[in-house]
Write a protein that holds these residues in place. Structure first.
Motif, PDB file in Angstrom:
ATOM      1  N   ASN A 171      58.508  -8.542  12.174  1.00 22.38           N
ATOM      2  CA  ASN A 171      57.297  -9.200  12.677  1.00 22.38           C
ATOM      3  C   ASN A 171      56.897  -8.672  14.061  1.00 22.38           C
ATOM      4  N   LEU A 218      59.521 -15.346   7.693  1.00 24.05           N
ATOM      5  CA  LEU A 218      58.826 -14.936   6.475  1.00 24.05           C
ATOM      6  C   LEU A 218      59.472 -13.736   5.796  1.00 24.05           C
ATOM      7  N   VAL A 219      60.004 -12.814   6.594  1.00 24.31           N
ATOM      8  CA  VAL A 219      60.653 -11.647   5.992  1.00 24.31           C
ATOM      9  C   VAL A 219      61.854 -12.083   5.171  1.00 24.31           C
ATOM     10  N   GLN A 239      60.799 -14.042   2.016  1.00 24.16           N
ATOM     11  CA  GLN A 239      60.286 -13.249   0.898  1.00 24.16           C
ATOM     12  C   GLN A 239      61.387 -12.420   0.235  1.00 24.16           C
ATOM     13  N   HIS A 272      62.328 -12.704  -3.579  1.00 20.78           N
ATOM     14  CA  HIS A 272      62.442 -11.498  -4.396  1.00 20.78           C
ATOM     15  C   HIS A 272      63.740 -11.497  -5.201  1.00 20.78           C
ATOM     16  N   ARG A 323      54.135 -21.911   4.087  1.00 23.50           N
ATOM     17  CA  ARG A 323      54.197 -20.902   5.144  1.00 23.50           C
ATOM     18  C   ARG A 323      53.569 -21.461   6.415  1.00 23.50           C
ATOM     19  N   LEU A 359      60.197  -4.289   1.694  1.00 20.63           N
ATOM     20  CA  LEU A 359      59.738  -4.488   3.065  1.00 20.63           C
ATOM     21  C   LEU A 359      58.314  -3.964   3.247  1.00 20.63           C
ATOM     22  N   SER A 378      55.895  -4.046   1.096  1.00 24.42           N
ATOM     23  CA  SER A 378      54.976  -5.066   0.581  1.00 24.42           C
ATOM     24  C   SER A 378      54.923  -6.282   1.505  1.00 24.42           C
ATOM     25  N   ILE A 379      56.044  -6.626   2.131  1.00 25.71           N
ATOM     26  CA  ILE A 379      56.078  -7.752   3.062  1.00 25.71           C
ATOM     27  C   ILE A 379      55.237  -7.437   4.299  1.00 25.71           C
ATOM     28  N   ASP A 390      51.713  -7.887   3.578  1.00 22.14           N
ATOM     29  CA  ASP A 390      51.407  -9.313   3.566  1.00 22.14           C
ATOM     30  C   ASP A 390      51.231  -9.826   5.000  1.00 22.14           C
TER      31      ASP A 390
END
Length: 297
Positions: A14, A162-163, A166, A170, A179, A244, A246-247, A250
């Protein structure tokens, strides 16, 4: 070249714009010799700043707020996260989650790295009308420890970043119920702060640093995370890089990196929650804690 060292409370995706600025040479373009550290004991960042080891701290705005008028004065000049990149996860998917669903439940909220995971979550819950006397908390332990305990069966819900949330989803180990970046709106979660002496330096080191970060923000708005695959793999080799990527996309879409300037609305709401929770007697004036005029001509 002018030395600039950041002492940060963590090393995590982040904070990506800071790494992008280094990767793409934006610090060098400003004549900055950039370095960073993330001590295991996050309170070391304050000793680094006071001792001159660091020029700037990256951490929570609640720290300058709590110290204001109590022995130390710090000023924030940029937000690296404009929203709180946290989430609440449960063991099974929850449709139409409501904060009141947590009444009668045990919630795990890490606190070893700072107070925001609990305090912001509790503030959102109170705003939603949750009877807080009906919620039990496990607090003040590290995020990694509480995650391990949660996966081992402790509690009903976990507050995490959030990382991590997710990646848990996954792997089908937990599921995002809500969130904070969406439920909480604007909130200067991670900011850069320093002393007035550093801000007033003739070499304008902070202003040059700000401009390098702004260039990284602009780049992230125009480019997808796939272009950062090598950087992500190098910085976080223990994480699955494909996931990561894709995260990060996001996070780009979430608004977390929309604006380096600290929002007055986000500031006001965060201070209101801190006062409500007893961390502050009253909200410091925005201009007492924030310097929002960083752009060089």
């Amino acid at each position: 070249m002018t030395r600039l060292h950041v002492s940060a409370t963590s090393h995590w995706p982040n904070y990506l714009p800071e790494y992008v600025a280094r990767e793409l040479g934006y610090y060098e373009a400003e004549g900055l010799e950039f370095s960073r550290s993330a001590p295991d004991d996050w309170t070391q960042v304050l000793r680094d700043l006071e001792g001159g080891t660091a020029d700037v701290v990256l951490g929570g705005l609640w720290v300058p707020a709590m110290y204001h008028g109590r022995g130390r004065e710090y000023r924030a000049f940029a937000q690296l996260n404009a929203r709180n990149p946290k989430a609440l996860v449960t063991r099974e998917p929850v449709a139409d989650f409501d904060w009141k669903d947590l009444e009668g439940k045990i919630v795990l909220a890490p606190g070893a790295g700072g107070t925001a995971p609990f305090v912001h979550t509790a503030g959102l819950m109170r705003a939603a009308g949750v009877d807080m006397s009906k919620v039990r908390w496990v607090r003040d332990l590290s995020g990694s420890m509480l995650t391990e305990l949660f996966l081992g069966g402790m509690g009903d819900a976990l507050v995490t970043d959030l990382v991590n949330a997710q990646f848990l989803e996954h792997r089908r180990q937990a599921f995002v119920a809500v969130r904070h970046d969406r439920a909480g709106g604007l909130m200067p979660n991670s900011v850069y702060y320093t002393t007035d002496d550093v801000l007033a330096r003739d070499d304008q080191v902070v202003q040059r640093f700000y401009r390098a970060l702004q260039n990284a923000y602009d780049w992230l708005k125009a480019h997808e995370a796939a272009e950062l695959t090598d950087l992500l793999a190098r910085e976080w080799p223990s994480l699955d890089t494909g996931v990561l990527v894709s995260i990060v996309d996001d996070l780009r879409a979430s608004g977390i990196w929309d604006d380096l300037r600290i929002s007055e609305d986000g500031y006001g709401e965060w201070m209101r929650i801190l006062v409500e929770d007893g961390l502050l007697d009253e909200s410091p004036a925005y201009d007492d804690l924030v310097c929002n005029d960083m752009v060089l001509p």
